[in-house]
Design a protein around this motif. Structure first.
Motif, PDB file in Angstrom:
ATOM      1  N   PHE A  41     -97.313 -22.060  37.071  1.00 17.58           N
ATOM      2  CA  PHE A  41     -97.576 -20.673  36.703  1.00 17.58           C
ATOM      3  C   PHE A  41     -96.314 -20.136  36.032  1.00 17.58           C
ATOM      4  N   LYS A  42     -96.384 -20.042  34.713  1.00 17.88           N
ATOM      5  CA  LYS A  42     -95.232 -19.687  33.893  1.00 17.88           C
ATOM      6  C   LYS A  42     -94.666 -18.309  34.249  1.00 17.88           C
ATOM      7  N   GLU A  43     -95.560 -17.302  34.384  1.00 19.42           N
ATOM      8  CA  GLU A  43     -95.105 -15.948  34.678  1.00 19.42           C
ATOM      9  C   GLU A  43     -94.364 -15.855  36.002  1.00 19.42           C
ATOM     10  N   GLU A  44     -94.873 -16.606  36.997  1.00 18.04           N
ATOM     11  CA  GLU A  44     -94.284 -16.557  38.333  1.00 18.04           C
ATOM     12  C   GLU A  44     -93.203 -17.610  38.525  1.00 18.04           C
ATOM     13  N   LYS A  45     -93.087 -18.515  37.542  1.00 23.24           N
ATOM     14  CA  LYS A  45     -92.108 -19.609  37.576  1.00 23.24           C
ATOM     15  C   LYS A  45     -92.199 -20.403  38.881  1.00 23.24           C
ATOM     16  N   ARG A  46     -93.416 -20.852  39.157  1.00 25.34           N
ATOM     17  CA  ARG A  46     -93.609 -21.641  40.374  1.00 25.34           C
ATOM     18  C   ARG A  46     -94.811 -22.574  40.211  1.00 25.34           C
ATOM     19  N   PHE A  47     -94.834 -23.607  41.049  1.00 31.32           N
ATOM     20  CA  PHE A  47     -95.972 -24.516  41.109  1.00 31.32           C
ATOM     21  C   PHE A  47     -96.921 -24.062  42.195  1.00 31.32           C
ATOM     22  N   CYS A  48     -98.169 -24.411  42.029  1.00 30.71           N
ATOM     23  CA  CYS A  48     -99.146 -24.257  43.096  1.00 30.71           C
ATOM     24  C   CYS A  48     -99.832 -25.602  43.234  1.00 30.71           C
ATOM     25  N   LEU A  49     -99.994 -26.052  44.458  1.00 29.62           N
ATOM     26  CA  LEU A  49    -100.594 -27.363  44.726  1.00 29.62           C
ATOM     27  C   LEU A  49    -101.885 -27.211  45.504  1.00 29.62           C
ATOM     28  N   TRP A  50    -102.882 -28.008  45.139  1.00 32.45           N
ATOM     29  CA  TRP A  50    -104.135 -28.080  45.879  1.00 32.45           C
ATOM     30  C   TRP A  50    -104.329 -29.529  46.271  1.00 32.45           C
ATOM     31  N   VAL A  51    -104.547 -29.769  47.554  1.00 26.95           N
ATOM     32  CA  VAL A  51    -104.796 -31.115  48.059  1.00 26.95           C
ATOM     33  C   VAL A  51    -106.276 -31.202  48.392  1.00 26.95           C
ATOM     34  N   THR A  52    -106.932 -32.236  47.897  1.00 24.16           N
ATOM     35  CA  THR A  52    -108.377 -32.355  48.086  1.00 24.16           C
ATOM     36  C   THR A  52    -108.803 -33.815  48.146  1.00 24.16           C
ATOM     37  N   ASN A  53    -110.003 -34.020  48.641  1.00 30.00           N
ATOM     38  CA  ASN A  53    -110.599 -35.354  48.591  1.00 30.00           C
ATOM     39  C   ASN A  53    -111.811 -35.367  47.648  1.00 30.00           C
ATOM     40  N   LEU A  54    -111.996 -34.287  46.894  1.00 31.31           N
ATOM     41  CA  LEU A  54    -113.101 -34.235  45.936  1.00 31.31           C
ATOM     42  C   LEU A  54    -112.818 -35.211  44.791  1.00 31.31           C
ATOM     43  N   PRO A  55    -113.811 -36.002  44.389  1.00 31.69           N
ATOM     44  CA  PRO A  55    -113.582 -37.047  43.379  1.00 31.69           C
ATOM     45  C   PRO A  55    -113.303 -36.472  41.984  1.00 31.69           C
ATOM     46  N   ALA A  56    -112.360 -37.104  41.285  1.00 31.78           N
ATOM     47  CA  ALA A  56    -111.958 -36.660  39.950  1.00 31.78           C
ATOM     48  C   ALA A  56    -113.078 -36.842  38.931  1.00 31.78           C
ATOM     49  N   ASP A  57    -113.968 -37.808  39.156  1.00 33.04           N
ATOM     50  CA  ASP A  57    -115.048 -38.025  38.181  1.00 33.04           C
ATOM     51  C   ASP A  57    -116.122 -36.935  38.254  1.00 33.04           C
ATOM     52  N   LYS A  58    -116.171 -36.181  39.349  1.00 33.61           N
ATOM     53  CA  LYS A  58    -117.158 -35.099  39.483  1.00 33.61           C
ATOM     54  C   LYS A  58    -116.531 -33.716  39.336  1.00 33.61           C
ATOM     55  N   TYR A  59    -115.257 -33.585  39.693  1.00 33.88           N
ATOM     56  CA  TYR A  59    -114.588 -32.290  39.684  1.00 33.88           C
ATOM     57  C   TYR A  59    -113.292 -32.379  38.902  1.00 33.88           C
ATOM     58  N   SER A  60    -113.205 -31.611  37.833  1.00 29.94           N
ATOM     59  CA  SER A  60    -111.975 -31.591  37.036  1.00 29.94           C
ATOM     60  C   SER A  60    -110.903 -30.807  37.795  1.00 29.94           C
ATOM     61  N   ALA A  61    -109.693 -30.874  37.292  1.00 33.16           N
ATOM     62  CA  ALA A  61    -108.597 -30.110  37.908  1.00 33.16           C
ATOM     63  C   ALA A  61    -108.903 -28.612  37.838  1.00 33.16           C
ATOM     64  N   ASP A  62    -109.478 -28.159  36.706  1.00 29.57           N
ATOM     65  CA  ASP A  62    -109.859 -26.741  36.587  1.00 29.57           C
ATOM     66  C   ASP A  62    -110.917 -26.361  37.610  1.00 29.57           C
ATOM     67  N   ASP A  63    -111.877 -27.268  37.857  1.00 26.78           N
ATOM     68  CA  ASP A  63    -112.905 -27.016  38.878  1.00 26.78           C
ATOM     69  C   ASP A  63    -112.268 -26.839  40.250  1.00 26.78           C
ATOM     70  N   ILE A  64    -111.330 -27.715  40.577  1.00 23.28           N
ATOM     71  CA  ILE A  64    -110.654 -27.666  41.886  1.00 23.28           C
ATOM     72  C   ILE A  64    -109.940 -26.321  42.041  1.00 23.28           C
ATOM     73  N   MET A  65    -109.223 -25.904  41.007  1.00 22.82           N
ATOM     74  CA  MET A  65    -108.497 -24.636  41.091  1.00 22.82           C
ATOM     75  C   MET A  65    -109.468 -23.463  41.250  1.00 22.82           C
ATOM     76  N   SER A  66    -110.575 -23.481  40.528  1.00 23.50           N
ATOM     77  CA  SER A  66    -111.562 -22.399  40.632  1.00 23.50           C
ATOM     78  C   SER A  66    -112.235 -22.380  42.002  1.00 23.50           C
ATOM     79  N   ILE A  67    -112.583 -23.539  42.511  1.00 24.77           N
ATOM     80  CA  ILE A  67    -113.227 -23.632  43.831  1.00 24.77           C
ATOM     81  C   ILE A  67    -112.294 -23.079  44.914  1.00 24.77           C
ATOM     82  N   TYR A  68    -111.029 -23.477  44.862  1.00 29.79           N
ATOM     83  CA  TYR A  68    -110.091 -23.011  45.871  1.00 29.79           C
ATOM     84  C   TYR A  68    -109.783 -21.526  45.718  1.00 29.79           C
ATOM     85  N   LEU A  69    -109.829 -21.019  44.480  1.00 30.98           N
ATOM     86  CA  LEU A  69    -109.662 -19.577  44.298  1.00 30.98           C
ATOM     87  C   LEU A  69    -110.830 -18.829  44.930  1.00 30.98           C
ATOM     88  N   CYS A  70    -112.052 -19.378  44.803  1.00 32.40           N
ATOM     89  CA  CYS A  70    -113.216 -18.765  45.463  1.00 32.40           C
ATOM     90  C   CYS A  70    -113.044 -18.808  46.981  1.00 32.40           C
TER      91      CYS A  70
END
Length: 189
Positions: A41-70
Motif C-alpha cells: 500500500f503505497k500511500e500507507e507505505k506498508r505491506f498487508c499479508l493474507w494467508v489462505t488455503n484457497l487454490p490459486a487456480d480458482k481464486y486470484s490474488a485480487d479475489d483473495i484481497m476482496s474476500i478478506y475485505l468483505c
C-alpha cells in the motif's frame, strides 16, 4: 512465482527484493504448504499479508484481497453491533435468551441501516443509523398498531431528518475500495 524469490524466507522478501505491488506466494513451513498474498500500500507505505488455503487456480490474488475485505466488514459489523448495544457480557447463560438478544439487536441494526441507505442525499450510513433511533420507536409502535399512514409519515420524517443531519464527510477516492460499497462494486454484486 518469481525465480529470484525461490528459497527466500518471507521476511527477506521486501521492497528491495521485489518491487511488485501484489505478490502471490506459495509458502512452505515444514510439511505445510499455504498461500500468502502480499500487497504493498503505497500511500500507507506498508505491506498487508493474507494467508489462505484457497487454490490459486480458482481464486486470484485480487479475489483473495476482496474476500478478506468483505470478511473484515463482517467483523466491523459485529463490532458496531456490540458498541451500539453496549454488549460486554450477557447476564444469562440460557442459550435461547442470548440468541434472541443477538438476533433482535442484529435486526434493529439492519432496519436502521436499511432506512439510512434508502434516505436521499449523500449521507453517511453510520451517522444515519445513529439518527434513525429517534424515529424507530414511533415507526415500530405504528407497525404494532397497524396504523400504516403513521408509518409512512414517521418514515418520511426520519428520512428528512437523516438527509439534513447525517451528511457524509469527504472521503479520499483511494479509500473507496476499502468500504463495503466499494468492495461490492469490485465483486459485481
Amino acid at each position: 512465482m518469481l525465480p529470484k524469490l525461490a528459497g527466500k524466507k518471507l521476511k527477506e522478501v521486501n521492497r528491495r527484493t521485489s518491487r511488485a505491488e501484489v505478490l502471490d506466494l506459495k509458502v512452505h513451513r515444514g510439511k505445510q504448504v499455504f498461500r500468502v498474498v502480499r500487497c504493498w500500500f503505497k500511500e500507507e507505505k506498508r505491506f498487508c499479508l493474507w494467508v489462505t488455503n484457497l487454490p490459486a487456480d480458482k481464486y486470484s490474488a485480487d479475489d483473495i484481497m476482496s474476500i478478506y475485505l468483505c470478511r473484515w466488514q463482517v467483523e466491523l459489523l459485529f463490532k458496531k453491533l456490540k458498541s451500539d448495544t453496549n454488549w460486554r457480557r450477557f447476564a444469562t447463560r440460557q442459550k435461547a435468551i442470548v440468541e434472541g438478544v443477538v438476533r433482535t439487536s442484529l435486526q434493529a441494526l439492519i432496519v436502521r441501516r436499511f432506512i439510512a441507505l434508502k434516505s436521499p442525499g449523500n449521507i453517511s450510513v453510520s451517522k444515519a443509523a445513529k439518527n434513525v433511533d429517534i424515529g424507530l420507536l414511533p415507526i415500530l409502535t405504528a407497525y404494532i398498531h397497524q396504523t400504516w399512514s403513521e408509518i409512512t409519515a414517521c418514515l418520511e420524517w426520519v428520512m428528512k431528518h437523516i438527509s439534513e443531519n447525517a451528511l457524509k464527510s469527504p472521503q479520499r477516492k483511494s479509500r473507496r475500495d476499502k468500504i463495503l460499497d466499494g468492495i461490492f462494486e469490485k465483486l459485481n454484486f
